[in-house]
Write an enzyme that holds these catalytic residues in place. Structure first.
Site, PDB file in Angstrom:
ATOM      1  N   GLY A  97      28.889  22.142  -2.000  1.00  0.00           N
ATOM      2  CA  GLY A  97      29.597  21.571  -0.862  1.00  0.00           C
ATOM      3  C   GLY A  97      28.864  21.764   0.444  1.00  0.00           C
ATOM      4  O   GLY A  97      29.003  20.946   1.369  1.00  0.00           O
ATOM      5  N   GLU A 140      26.443  18.964   0.535  1.00  0.00           N
ATOM      6  CA  GLU A 140      27.197  17.712   0.702  1.00  0.00           C
ATOM      7  C   GLU A 140      27.585  17.511   2.167  1.00  0.00           C
ATOM      8  O   GLU A 140      27.524  16.400   2.695  1.00  0.00           O
ATOM      9  CB  GLU A 140      28.440  17.732  -0.187  1.00  0.00           C
ATOM     10  CG  GLU A 140      28.113  17.565  -1.670  1.00  0.00           C
ATOM     11  CD  GLU A 140      29.346  17.552  -2.546  1.00  0.00           C
ATOM     12  OE1 GLU A 140      29.676  16.481  -3.090  1.00  0.00           O
ATOM     13  OE2 GLU A 140      29.981  18.607  -2.694  1.00  0.00           O
ATOM     14  N   ALA A 166      31.203  26.122  -2.554  1.00  0.00           N
ATOM     15  CA  ALA A 166      32.645  26.331  -2.472  1.00  0.00           C
ATOM     16  C   ALA A 166      33.001  27.754  -2.858  1.00  0.00           C
ATOM     17  O   ALA A 166      32.223  28.462  -3.507  1.00  0.00           O
ATOM     18  CB  ALA A 166      33.358  25.349  -3.393  1.00  0.00           C
TER      19      ALA A 166
END
Length: 690
Positions: free
Chosen positions: A103, A106, A64
């Protein structure tokens, strides 16, 4: 797609979506929104039969954008994106290169399959920022690798190399060939119906689900002892992966993430992360700055510190010449350095081949003239005496090649004075390593008044190549870390005189998060070291010098502030110590009293912080965060406390100013008065960390 941080193209019926947000393809809000739009576009396009999601350049997605962590959210989230991908009728393959972290990984787990380029590193490092994965990582990773393994990976935050990722099941394939071509092949092999991690259980390699649960709970107990909030939240979230209600578990993960996001630990750890990156930006140095070539490094002084510096350089591939004044000193250094490598091999930290290769890079030379011949960088690591260092530098200037950089490993001394005895002040710099130099990450690089940008850039590059975290500082006595630490040392001795036990003082700092307190650290380093220096200068510090006078030098003599029976490394309290200190206090007219833990903490930390603000005020560092990086990596400041400057902001500058004023009055010591910068910021509501 200009301004979106992404790129979209269709090739042979395959939509290729690239994250294009340099330098590390961070998941900024514009990237998140664009990915949501492009996945929907690919799903709606009848000409598209599959999707490859990848990154541009050398990185997939490094995580992120932390600078946006407090920004208001709008539009579809990453969880919304992944829920859509899981419901698509067309397969989506994540093609990972470089880094796929946080992220980024993910998102990869939300795809139907994952292929990695050789050399990739994947992982969920959020706990190192005081957070947990917030886009399904705590639910999907257990379904890939099993709950126990997932908990280990999430709690450690470690990055996993490609081969291990394949073995664990974090990726489905690894290629050293054309990543996109291999991803196309994988698209064709994705089974139907399209696999979704949400449909799996966290069983992993365990024989059955109860066994997986038992393995997870065992790891949870081990990791949960005294854990920070992020680790406790990670345990709870991964435990939720046994709940068949995937969406409810995702909602709880999301809520836990946002609770942590606003907590003090996350604030501190995110600051530490950003400060480390900011410290790499040095005024006057850029990628365009010319560098000097360094292949051979000569170390003057092959003692413990010089040997550690030599190991650091040899491990990074430099040819290292260890220089001593006598054959016995040289032989002792060689034996000591060989012993370090033998120990590393025995503990599986190095292969025998790597150790042999590093040792082959060493040369052992008696005398300066032969020792610096052909050197590109000379690092002086002799005794901490300015007269001796000036003498050595004058000789080095005469004997070393004119192009060579001359560096001093001094912990305190004035680099400009050393530069003044040479004809090459532009090539003189300080390189303050921390002991043991082959272990400690911090390197204070001292820029003198005449140090050239080329010299500074060259030394910064060498520091990074050798695995150090360099922070550039200016010239002053003790530079940053030791100058600040002196204030804590003074307060430690005053607290002991006033009746605090060593255990009381140390416990306050270990409870704060330090691995050791000042008395424990003194015993480990040896109380005789500074005592000898003070004796040479005709100075005394009490009560520590009374202990040193009596031969209580710490672990090396079996007693110091603590007792070390039978060579123990952990000290035990000595009931005979308190009367000794009380006698010194009475002689000096110090009245002993009970001191609270809160006062101990304030006295150990606030003067140190105050000195940091003076350093900032004087321009010794470029930014407050540089001080925090120094303390995080050189002095054991706990990462979840951010660093002295960030901690001061969090504690409240007005409260620190008021307490320092009270300390100055109580101790009759105006040097404890708040700096002008600290007073101004406290009065105006300002912050040390911009």
């Amino acid at each position: 797609m200009t301004g979106t941080g992404t790129d979209y193209s269709v090739q042979g019926g395959i939509a290729v979506i690239r994250v294009d947000n340099p330098p590390v393809n961070a998941l900024g809000s514009h990237v998140r929104l664009s990915l949501n739009e492009l996945m929907r576009r690919a799903e709606a396009d009848a000409a598209v039969r599959g999707v490859i999601l990848t990154g541009t350049g050398k990185v997939f997605v490094a995580g992120a954008d932390l600078k946006q962590i407090d920004a208001p959210r709008s539009g579809p989230s990453i969880n919304d994106l992944l829920a859509f991908v899981e419901g698509m009728t067309k397969p989506v393959v994540a093609a990972l290169q470089g880094l796929a972290l946080g992220g980024g990984y993910e998102i990869a787990m939300g795809c139907h399959a994952r292929i990695a380029a050789a050399g990739v590193r994947v992982g969920l490092p959020e706990t190192t920022l005081g957070l947990i994965p917030g886009a399904g990582g705590t639910q999907r990773l257990p379904r890939l690798v099993g709950a126990a393994a997932a908990l280990d990976l999430i709690a450690s935050g470690r990055q996993v190399a490609a081969d291990e990722a394949l073995r664990l099941g974090m990726v489905d394939a690894v290629t050293s060939g054309d990543l996109l071509a291999e991803a196309r092949g994988l698209l064709d092999r994705v089974p139907r119906p399209l696999p979704r991690l949400r449909d799996r259980t966290p069983q992993g390699p365990a024989g059955d689900l109860p066994s997986a649960r038992a393995a997870f709970e065992a790891r949870a107990v081990a990791l949960g002892q005294g854990a920070l909030p992020a680790i406790r939240a990670a345990i709870a979230a991964v435990r939720d992966s046994f709940d068949p209600d995937f969406d409810a578990a995702i909602a709880r993960e999301h809520a836990a993430f946002h609770t942590l996001r606003t907590g003090p630990e996350a604030r501190a750890m995110i600051h530490a992360f950003l400060a480390e990156r900011a410290s790499a930006h040095v005024a006057g140095v850029s990628r365009a700055t010319p560098r000097l070539s360094v292949a051979q490094v000569s170390i003057i002084g092959a003692g413990t510190m010089g040997g550690g510096i030599g190991i650091t350089c040899a491990n990074a591939g430099y040819t290292v010449t260890m220089v001593e004044t006598s054959a016995p000193a040289l032989e002792a250094a060689k034996t000591r350095i060989e012993g370090v490598y033998i120990g590393q091999v025995s503990r599986d930290r190095l292969t025998p081949e790597a150790a042999a290769a590093a040792l082959a890079r060493f040369r052992w030379v008696q005398g300066l003239e032969a020792g610096v011949a052909g050197a590109d960088l000379v690092i002086e690591a002799v005794f901490e005496d300015m007269g001796l260092k000036k003498e050595v530098f004058a000789q080095l200037d005469r004997l070393a090649p004119p192009s060579a950089i001359l560096a001093s490993n001094t912990s305190y001394q004035n680099i400009d004075e050393l530069a003044a005895v040479t004809q090459r002040p532009d090539r003189v710099v300080g390189m303050h390593y921390f002991s043991p130099a082959n272990v400690m990450k911090l390197l204070e690089i001292v820029r003198g008044a005449a140090t050239s940008p080329e010299t500074l850039a060259t030394v910064l590059d060498l520091a990074r190549k050798t695995g150090k975290i360099p922070v550039v500082v200016g010239v002053c006595y003790g530079f940053v870390g030791n100058r600040m630490l002196w204030l804590r040392t003074v307060q430690t001795q005053r607290l002991l005189l006033e009746g605090c036990s060593p255990r009381q003082v140390d416990t306050v700092l270990t409870d704060f998060g330090f691995r050791m307190g000042p008395c424990q650290m003194g015993d480990m380093a040896g109380l005789d070291v500074a005592w000898r220096l003070r004796k040479a200068r005709g100075e005394r510090m009490e009560p520590v010098d009374t202990l040193a006078d009596a031969g209580r030098w710490g672990q090396k003599t079996g007693k110091g502030w603590y007792l070390y029976p039978d060579g123990a490394r952990d000290g035990v309290d000595d009931p005979a110590l308190a009367p000794v200190v009380a006698e010194v206090a009475a002689r000096l007219g110090v009245t002993q009293r009970a001191v609270s833990a809160a006062e101990i903490e304030e006295r150990l930390l606030y003067p140190l912080i105050n000195e940091g603000t003076r350093i900032l005020e004087e321009g010794i560092v470029e930014r407050a965060g540089d001080i925090d990086v120094i303390y995080l990596h050189g002095y054991g400041w706990p990462r979840h406390r951010g660093g002295p400057m960030q901690f001061a902001d969090a504690r409240g500058l007005p409260a620190i100013v008021a307490t320092l004023d009270r300390m100055a009055e109580a101790q009759g010591d105006d040097t404890l008065r708040p700096s002008a910068l600290l007073r101004r910021l406290a009065a105006t509501g300002g912050r040390l960390i911009d």
